[in-house]
Design a protein around this motif. Structure first.
Motif, PDB file in Angstrom:
ATOM      1  N   THR A 188       0.814  -1.218   0.000  1.00  0.00           N
ATOM      2  CA  THR A 188       0.000   0.000   0.000  1.00  0.00           C
ATOM      3  C   THR A 188       0.850   1.270   0.000  1.00  0.00           C
ATOM      4  OG1 THR A 188      -0.125   0.052   2.426  1.00  0.00           O
ATOM      5  CG2 THR A 188      -1.843  -1.177   1.252  1.00  0.00           C
ATOM      6  N   GLU A 189       2.163   1.121   0.201  1.00  0.00           N
ATOM      7  CA  GLU A 189       3.054   2.279   0.302  1.00  0.00           C
ATOM      8  C   GLU A 189       3.661   2.617  -1.060  1.00  0.00           C
ATOM      9  OE1 GLU A 189       5.899   1.104   3.233  1.00  0.00           O
ATOM     10  OE2 GLU A 189       4.346   0.445   4.642  1.00  0.00           O
ATOM     11  N   LYS A 190       4.345   3.744  -1.118  1.00  0.00           N
ATOM     12  CA  LYS A 190       5.080   4.123  -2.324  1.00  0.00           C
ATOM     13  C   LYS A 190       6.381   3.325  -2.364  1.00  0.00           C
ATOM     14  CE  LYS A 190       3.302   8.840  -2.837  1.00  0.00           C
ATOM     15  NZ  LYS A 190       3.656  10.288  -2.885  1.00  0.00           N
ATOM     16  N   LEU A 191       6.427   2.333  -3.223  1.00  0.00           N
ATOM     17  CA  LEU A 191       7.583   1.448  -3.299  1.00  0.00           C
ATOM     18  C   LEU A 191       8.396   1.743  -4.549  1.00  0.00           C
ATOM     19  CD1 LEU A 191       5.981  -1.956  -2.217  1.00  0.00           C
ATOM     20  CD2 LEU A 191       7.305  -0.365  -0.813  1.00  0.00           C
ATOM     21  N   SER A 192       9.684   1.567  -4.436  1.00  0.00           N
ATOM     22  CA  SER A 192      10.589   1.738  -5.571  1.00  0.00           C
ATOM     23  C   SER A 192      11.721   0.744  -5.429  1.00  0.00           C
ATOM     24  CB  SER A 192      11.163   3.159  -5.608  1.00  0.00           C
ATOM     25  OG  SER A 192      12.009   3.378  -4.487  1.00  0.00           O
ATOM     26  N   ILE A 193      12.456   0.554  -6.489  1.00  0.00           N
ATOM     27  CA  ILE A 193      13.625  -0.331  -6.416  1.00  0.00           C
ATOM     28  C   ILE A 193      14.576   0.171  -5.335  1.00  0.00           C
ATOM     29  CG2 ILE A 193      15.711  -1.079  -7.643  1.00  0.00           C
ATOM     30  CD1 ILE A 193      14.055  -1.241 -10.177  1.00  0.00           C
ATOM     31  N   GLN A 194      14.756   1.482  -5.279  1.00  0.00           N
ATOM     32  CA  GLN A 194      15.696   2.048  -4.317  1.00  0.00           C
ATOM     33  C   GLN A 194      15.248   1.797  -2.868  1.00  0.00           C
ATOM     34  OE1 GLN A 194      14.461   3.705  -6.977  1.00  0.00           O
ATOM     35  NE2 GLN A 194      16.328   3.739  -8.236  1.00  0.00           N
ATOM     36  N   SER A 195      13.974   2.000  -2.594  1.00  0.00           N
ATOM     37  CA  SER A 195      13.495   1.826  -1.222  1.00  0.00           C
ATOM     38  C   SER A 195      13.524   0.366  -0.798  1.00  0.00           C
ATOM     39  CB  SER A 195      12.078   2.393  -1.078  1.00  0.00           C
ATOM     40  OG  SER A 195      11.148   1.659  -1.853  1.00  0.00           O
ATOM     41  N   THR A 221       7.208  -4.218 -10.805  1.00  0.00           N
ATOM     42  CA  THR A 221       5.993  -3.392 -10.876  1.00  0.00           C
ATOM     43  C   THR A 221       4.752  -4.272 -10.954  1.00  0.00           C
ATOM     44  OG1 THR A 221       7.204  -1.616 -11.983  1.00  0.00           O
ATOM     45  CG2 THR A 221       4.798  -1.618 -12.214  1.00  0.00           C
ATOM     46  N   TRP A 222       4.814  -5.320 -11.758  1.00  0.00           N
ATOM     47  CA  TRP A 222       3.674  -6.237 -11.880  1.00  0.00           C
ATOM     48  C   TRP A 222       3.428  -6.959 -10.557  1.00  0.00           C
ATOM     49  CZ3 TRP A 222       2.277 -11.207 -11.103  1.00  0.00           C
ATOM     50  CH2 TRP A 222       1.148 -11.671 -11.753  1.00  0.00           C
ATOM     51  N   VAL A 250      -5.359   0.838  -1.433  1.00  0.00           N
ATOM     52  CA  VAL A 250      -4.395  -0.185  -1.858  1.00  0.00           C
ATOM     53  C   VAL A 250      -3.125   0.404  -2.465  1.00  0.00           C
ATOM     54  CG1 VAL A 250      -6.234  -1.874  -2.220  1.00  0.00           C
ATOM     55  CG2 VAL A 250      -5.411  -0.509  -4.166  1.00  0.00           C
ATOM     56  N   GLY A 251      -3.034   1.746  -2.507  1.00  0.00           N
ATOM     57  CA  GLY A 251      -1.769   2.331  -2.923  1.00  0.00           C
ATOM     58  C   GLY A 251      -1.762   3.132  -4.204  1.00  0.00           C
ATOM     59  N   TYR A 252      -2.949   3.405  -4.767  1.00  0.00           N
ATOM     60  CA  TYR A 252      -3.014   4.185  -6.009  1.00  0.00           C
ATOM     61  C   TYR A 252      -3.688   5.529  -5.746  1.00  0.00           C
ATOM     62  CZ  TYR A 252      -1.739  -0.011  -8.655  1.00  0.00           C
ATOM     63  OH  TYR A 252      -1.073  -1.097  -9.150  1.00  0.00           O
ATOM     64  N   GLU A 253      -2.936   6.597  -5.880  1.00  0.00           N
ATOM     65  CA  GLU A 253      -3.498   7.929  -5.707  1.00  0.00           C
ATOM     66  C   GLU A 253      -4.290   8.359  -6.952  1.00  0.00           C
ATOM     67  OE1 GLU A 253      -0.332  10.555  -4.733  1.00  0.00           O
ATOM     68  OE2 GLU A 253       0.122   9.572  -2.818  1.00  0.00           O
ATOM     69  N   ASP A 254      -3.870   7.860  -8.096  1.00  0.00           N
ATOM     70  CA  ASP A 254      -4.517   8.209  -9.365  1.00  0.00           C
ATOM     71  C   ASP A 254      -5.594   7.175  -9.678  1.00  0.00           C
ATOM     72  OD1 ASP A 254      -5.220   8.563 -12.068  1.00  0.00           O
ATOM     73  OD2 ASP A 254      -3.233   9.340 -12.577  1.00  0.00           O
ATOM     74  N   TYR A 255      -6.867   7.566  -9.578  1.00  0.00           N
ATOM     75  CA  TYR A 255      -7.983   6.643  -9.795  1.00  0.00           C
ATOM     76  C   TYR A 255      -7.984   6.074 -11.210  1.00  0.00           C
ATOM     77  CZ  TYR A 255     -12.761   5.260 -10.941  1.00  0.00           C
ATOM     78  OH  TYR A 255     -13.861   4.584 -11.392  1.00  0.00           O
ATOM     79  N   ASN A 256      -7.702   6.925 -12.190  1.00  0.00           N
ATOM     80  CA  ASN A 256      -7.713   6.471 -13.584  1.00  0.00           C
ATOM     81  C   ASN A 256      -6.621   5.432 -13.841  1.00  0.00           C
ATOM     82  OD1 ASN A 256      -9.891   8.102 -14.375  1.00  0.00           O
ATOM     83  ND2 ASN A 256      -8.541   9.861 -14.662  1.00  0.00           N
ATOM     84  N   TYR A 257      -5.459   5.660 -13.235  1.00  0.00           N
ATOM     85  CA  TYR A 257      -4.367   4.694 -13.404  1.00  0.00           C
ATOM     86  C   TYR A 257      -4.710   3.375 -12.725  1.00  0.00           C
ATOM     87  CZ  TYR A 257       0.301   2.656 -13.373  1.00  0.00           C
ATOM     88  OH  TYR A 257       1.365   1.815 -13.552  1.00  0.00           O
ATOM     89  N   PHE A 258      -5.321   3.467 -11.555  1.00  0.00           N
ATOM     90  CA  PHE A 258      -5.762   2.256 -10.860  1.00  0.00           C
ATOM     91  C   PHE A 258      -6.729   1.454 -11.736  1.00  0.00           C
ATOM     92  CE2 PHE A 258      -9.410   0.573  -8.381  1.00  0.00           C
ATOM     93  CZ  PHE A 258      -8.784  -0.552  -7.852  1.00  0.00           C
ATOM     94  N   THR A 259      -7.684   2.138 -12.338  1.00  0.00           N
ATOM     95  CA  THR A 259      -8.662   1.464 -13.197  1.00  0.00           C
ATOM     96  C   THR A 259      -7.970   0.777 -14.369  1.00  0.00           C
ATOM     97  OG1 THR A 259     -10.370   3.069 -12.592  1.00  0.00           O
ATOM     98  CG2 THR A 259     -10.717   1.799 -14.622  1.00  0.00           C
TER      99      THR A 259
END
Length: 278
Positions: A188-195, A221-222, A250-259
């Motif tokens: 649910t968090e902002k995850l990246s390779i670096q983190s 990412t998948w 679940v971790g998506y701030e952008d609703y359109n991207y989540f959809t």
């Protein structure tokens, strides 16, 4: 022994305790080394550590204290090589010490001049201005024995909590298990390779290879998205929360991207998925 430290969760706990007590908690590896998720040195300690010999003395002192704490398997209270009050609380895994919680850089409530004189007698190696060092010494917080004992008891509970919740854990698990457990806890968090590489202590190449294995040939990412979409599916069927709220949960701030991600993975939109399941 390799030990996994969830730095983000540890920092939250440390910050909460500091908010309540004004005392910073350190997390130490089994060797005694501070994992340095937050710089909380007093001026006095920073001055000592800035000198190579002082740094070596600090490292050796921490290592010796850690060995003692490991052997006695209980909280250890001591004076460091520079005369400050330090405290270690062991973190266990199946009865074995794997790391420590620590707090210190404190003085007790005895007269400051007396404590300084005891410290001064150990500083024959110090090349700097002792008057300046004394001034910094007198700024160190005094902490009573009763408060030290109370904070120690609190940290014993914290030690059990961080271990039972895998915030600090022995890496007896395989790297695949560690990554799976980590993403399950943090999707649910902002995850990246670096983190992720910073928290799991392995490189980006290894992370990508493990992600591919876990996901059946897909990317990191998948893999993260699959956890998020699975959680979203459960919420869509078990609650009547708006889809936009579930996306954020679940971790998506952008609703359109989540959809878009949801439809790519499930084959339909979140709204249609919910309607079909009713």
């Amino acid at each position: 022994m390799n030990v996994f430290f969830n730095n983000e969760q540890l920092l939250k706990l440390i910050s909460n305790i500091h908010e309540l007590t004004g005392i910073f908690i350190n997390i130490h590896e089994l060797s005694g080394k501070d994992i340095s998720i937050r710089d909380a040195h007093t001026e006095f300690c920073r001055t000592i550590n800035d000198i190579p010999e002082g740094h070596i003395r600090c490292v050796n002192c921490d290592a010796q204290a850690s060995d003692i704490c490991k052997n006695i398997k209980t909280a250890y209270h001591y004076r460091c090589h520079a005369g400050l009050c330090e405290n270690l609380i062991p973190i266990f895994d199946n009865g074995e010490v794997i790391s420590y919680l620590g707090f210190g850089q404190l003085l007790d409530t005895s007269p400051l001049e007396e404590q300084w004189n005891n410290t001064k007698s150990t500083l024959d190696w110090y090349p700097g201005d002792l008057d300046d060092l004394k001034e910094k010494f007198f700024k160190i917080r005094q902490y009573s024995r009763s408060k030290t004992e109370s904070l120690t008891e609190l940290l014993k509970f914290m030690a059990s909590y961080v271990q039972s919740n895998n915030i600090v854990a022995s890496t007896k698990h395989s790297d695949l298990q560690r990554l799976e457990m980590y993403i399950s806890q943090h999707y649910t968090e902002k995850l990246s390779i670096q983190s992720i590489t910073a928290d799991l202590h392995f490189g980006a190449t290894k992370l990508c290879a493990l992600s591919k294995t876990l996901s059946g040939g897909h990317s990191l990412t998948w893999l993260i998205a699959s956890h998020r979409v699975q959680a979203a599916q459960n919420l869509l069927l078990s609650t009547d929360k708006p889809v936009s709220e579930i996306a954020a949960t679940v971790g998506y701030e952008d609703y359109n991207y989540f959809t878009k991600v949801f439809k790519n993975m499930v084959g339909t939109t979140p709204s249609k998925f919910r309607h079909a399941g009713q």
